[in-house]
Design a protein around this motif. Structure first.
Motif, PDB file in Angstrom:
ATOM      1  N   ALA A  95       0.834  -1.208   0.000  1.00 13.29           N
ATOM      2  CA  ALA A  95       0.000   0.000   0.000  1.00 13.29           C
ATOM      3  C   ALA A  95       0.864   1.253   0.000  1.00 13.29           C
ATOM      4  CB  ALA A  95      -0.924  -0.006   1.209  1.00 13.29           C
ATOM      5  N   TYR A  96       1.982   1.209   0.715  1.00 15.98           N
ATOM      6  CA  TYR A  96       2.905   2.348   0.722  1.00 15.98           C
ATOM      7  C   TYR A  96       3.407   2.638  -0.688  1.00 15.98           C
ATOM      8  CZ  TYR A  96       7.446   4.611   0.743  1.00 15.98           C
ATOM      9  OH  TYR A  96       8.497   5.428   0.432  1.00 15.98           O
ATOM     10  N   GLY A  97       3.912   1.621  -1.377  1.00 19.13           N
ATOM     11  CA  GLY A  97       4.476   1.836  -2.702  1.00 19.13           C
ATOM     12  C   GLY A  97       3.473   2.390  -3.686  1.00 19.13           C
ATOM     13  N   LYS A  98       2.261   1.849  -3.658  1.00 16.61           N
ATOM     14  CA  LYS A  98       1.241   2.316  -4.600  1.00 16.61           C
ATOM     15  C   LYS A  98       0.746   3.714  -4.239  1.00 16.61           C
ATOM     16  CE  LYS A  98      -0.120  -2.329  -5.957  1.00 16.61           C
ATOM     17  NZ  LYS A  98      -1.166  -3.387  -5.945  1.00 16.61           N
ATOM     18  N   ALA A  99       0.619   3.994  -2.955  1.00 20.67           N
ATOM     19  CA  ALA A  99       0.203   5.336  -2.539  1.00 20.67           C
ATOM     20  C   ALA A  99       1.269   6.364  -2.900  1.00 20.67           C
ATOM     21  CB  ALA A  99      -0.063   5.359  -1.040  1.00 20.67           C
ATOM     22  N   LEU A 100       2.534   5.997  -2.740  1.00 25.01           N
ATOM     23  CA  LEU A 100       3.618   6.917  -3.075  1.00 25.01           C
ATOM     24  C   LEU A 100       3.621   7.219  -4.566  1.00 25.01           C
ATOM     25  CD1 LEU A 100       6.043   8.522  -2.057  1.00 25.01           C
ATOM     26  CD2 LEU A 100       7.460   6.503  -2.447  1.00 25.01           C
ATOM     27  N   ALA A 101       3.398   6.204  -5.384  1.00 26.70           N
ATOM     28  CA  ALA A 101       3.328   6.422  -6.824  1.00 26.70           C
ATOM     29  C   ALA A 101       2.180   7.363  -7.170  1.00 26.70           C
ATOM     30  CB  ALA A 101       3.167   5.092  -7.540  1.00 26.70           C
TER      31      ALA A 101
END
Length: 615
Positions: free
Chosen positions: A310-316
């Motif tokens: 979720a972190y990686g996708k939210a950051l993108a």
């Protein structure tokens, strides 16, 4: 300025360094005196800077890596007209802007806090990298280093990174004055020893007499004409240069001169020369928008998603909405999931490899230029960069750090990979924010919230998938918490976050079937902590049970106790935490062995309820 005038300016910088330290009764005048010629030539001929507009996009950037030589920096500010002589003599006094080691909190011309040696060059690399790949306005980054700090490993992390990135806008000036605090440095005046090391990392090097202003001038010209490589100017100097009683003598580090008046006379007396620092060319930094609505990923309740995903996708998604967001990683982006950002925004992704000090330093450097960095690695490995985090806080830097693979819940990899001290580490940092989400929607919202905060922001993510328990429309204000189970019959309150929050919910369900009602609080904001909700729970249930996948000291348990540190009645608090040294096992086995799984929580709750009944 001609040769004579440059030498006079250097003498003024020495005299003013002596005067400032004498007025304070402390300081490092001899370390300042050795680099005076280097500073004089830089200020008069090569550094392009508008002191009236420190934010000018075309300004060169200067970092005093040897921060203890602050008298020299302040003397240079006086020569440039940025401060006056009266302020110079307030050095190290209460309320003065001129601290013992310079910080940008006090002075607009200081790029980053220095004083913990070995950090100025790494941060300078971050600034130069921003200039090269993000700002593109042509500014140069000058870093004045001491020879003692070249024993720090962080210097060579920086040297390798700068060489790899071909940062020809970066010039390191090394004041090789031979003497450290307690005696000679490792290599003394052996310039070749330093040159070989820098050359091995792809740097161009120039070896000079650091007291020959013409040689210094030519060296700076050579550095500015070197393409494709950073340059290290290795200058042989003498500590305490110009005053016979202290010049090149041991035992005088960090001390005012014994007879400052005599030293000033020997240096030719007080001067009040003004130098016209070259102004930068007109420049526009087309800084991307710092705001925009992020279309964050949305997850269905009941699905199982790792918070690191979720972190990686939210950051993108945040990177799409905000062009000022950059991401950095320590060669584990496939694990931290920052790779999602890298694939969508490759021009704003920076690989720092396995060099966590440089990872944080690069983030600090980019933050000085107005970028919003998110730097990620395993939570355990951020401990290696803690001094950089500490200094970033002193300097008022705004950076986001994300530690994945937290706690024993990572499973079979064992204790070397488990972040078990990170919450404590970041909670102690001045002005920090510490967040620990338990599900994917909460993670996404907190990632976006972090971008608008000040200071050091830390987000803890987990390796394994956990159930999504919040809807995508739920909000998670910083400093808040969520009460997930509550009734008028609650016998105690369980406080958890992240992985253990799910264990706490399972325990609450099991206890409910036995007729034991417990309140469950999701303490996703570990700092600042939700004092009001915790106090209400304490008043209602009388007892708090904290559960954390972290060491007992400094984590969630201590954060909860802080809610009662201002005189409020302290409830009974029992803490479950990782008190043993884990080995390799499955995540479920690890949680059970540590005594922080649902069964352990339920058992502790039963014991507490029975104790209260007996009393």
């Amino acid at each position: 300025m001609n040769t004579r005038q440059l030498s006079e300016l250097a003498q003024q910088l020495r005299v003013d360094s002596v005067r400032a330290a004498a007025a304070a009764g402390s300081g490092h005048p001899t370390s300042s005196m050795s680099a005076a010629d280097l500073m004089a030539v830089l200020l008069a001929h090569h550094m392009r800077y508008d002191f009236d507009r420190p934010a000018h996009p075309g300004n060169d950037r200067f970092v005093l890596s040897k921060g203890h030589a602050s008298p020299l920096l302040y003397a240079a500010y006086k020569a440039a007209g940025a401060i006056n002589d009266t302020e110079l003599l307030t050095f190290r006094r209460l309320g003065s802007r001129l601290e013992g080691h310079p910080t940008p909190r006090r002075l607009p011309w200081v790029e980053t806090a220095t004083g913990s040696l070995g950090q100025g060059l790494p941060v300078g690399v971050g600034i130069a990298l921003a200039g090269k790949r993000l700002d593109r306005t042509g500014y140069r980054v000058w870093v004045l280093c001491g020879d003692s700090e070249l024993a720090e490993g962080s210097i060579w992390e920086a040297a390798e990174h700068a060489g790899y990135e071909h940062l020809d806008n970066l010039i390191a000036i090394v004041d090789v004055n031979r003497l450290g605090q307690r005696g000679p440095t490792r290599h003394g005046h052996d310039l070749r020893a330093y040159a070989r090391r820098f050359q091995a990392f792809g740097w161009h090097t120039v070896e000079i007499d650091g007291h020959d202003v013409d040689a210094v001038d030519h060296a700076y010209d050579e550095a500015l004409s070197t393409a494709g490589q950073p340059t290290a100017i290795l200058a042989r100097t003498l500590k305490g240069k110009g005053v016979a009683s202290v010049q090149d003598r041991e035992g005088l580090h960090g001390k005012p001169l014994p007879d400052p008046e005599e030293a000033i006379a020997e240096l030719g007396g007080v001067r009040h020369l003004r130098v016209e620092v070259p102004h930068p060319a007109a420049a526009r930094m087309l800084h991307p928008a710092g705001s925009g609505h992020a279309e964050l990923p949305r997850y269905r309740t009941g699905d199982e998603v790792a918070t690191r995903d979720a972190y990686g996708k939210a950051l993108a998604a945040l990177g799409t909405a905000r062009g000022d967001v950059v991401a950095l990683d320590g060669e584990v982006s496939d694990s931290t999931r920052s790779e999602f950002f890298a694939k969508e925004h490759p021009d704003r992704f920076f690989e720092c490899y396995i060099a966590e000090q440089q990872l944080v330093a690069t983030s600090v450097g980019m933050a000085t230029r107005g970028w919003v960095p998110y730097a990620s690695t395993f939570a355990a490995f951020l401990t290696r960069a803690y001094d950089f985090v500490r200094m970033a806080s002193i300097g008022g830097a705004g950076i986001n750090l994300v530690g994945s693979h937290a706690g024993v819940a990572i499973g079979q990899d064992g204790p070397s990979q488990m972040g078990l001290e990170d919450l404590a580490m970041f909670r102690t940092v001045y002005g920090s924010t510490v967040l620990y989400p338990c599900d994917a929607n909460q993670t996404a919202k907190l990632v976006a919230e972090m971008a608008g905060l000040d200071g050091i922001r830390y987000l803890r993510t987990s390796r394994g998938a956990t159930p999504v328990i919040y809807s995508a429309t739920e909000e998670f204000p910083i400093g808040g918490s969520k009460v997930l189970r509550a009734s008028g019959e609650d016998r105690l309150t369980v406080v958890a976050a992240g992985v253990t929050l799910h264990e706490a919910l399972a325990a609450a369900d099991a206890l409910d079937r036995e007729g034991i009602r417990v309140r469950v609080i999701d303490l996703y904001s570990v700092k600042p902590v939700d004092r009001r909700t915790l106090r209400e729970a304490a008043e209602t249930t009388g007892c708090l049970l904290t559960v954390e996948d972290h060491r007992e000291e400094g984590g969630i348990g201590d954060a909860v106790l802080d809610a009662f540190a201002d005189g409020h009645p302290v409830p009974r608090v029992v803490r479950l935490a990782v008190r043993t040294m884990p080995g390799s096992a499955t995540p479920a086995e690890q949680l059970h062995a540590a005594g922080i799984d649902a069964g352990s929580i339920a058992a502790a709750a039963r014991a507490l309820v029975e104790t209260v009944v007996v009393r």
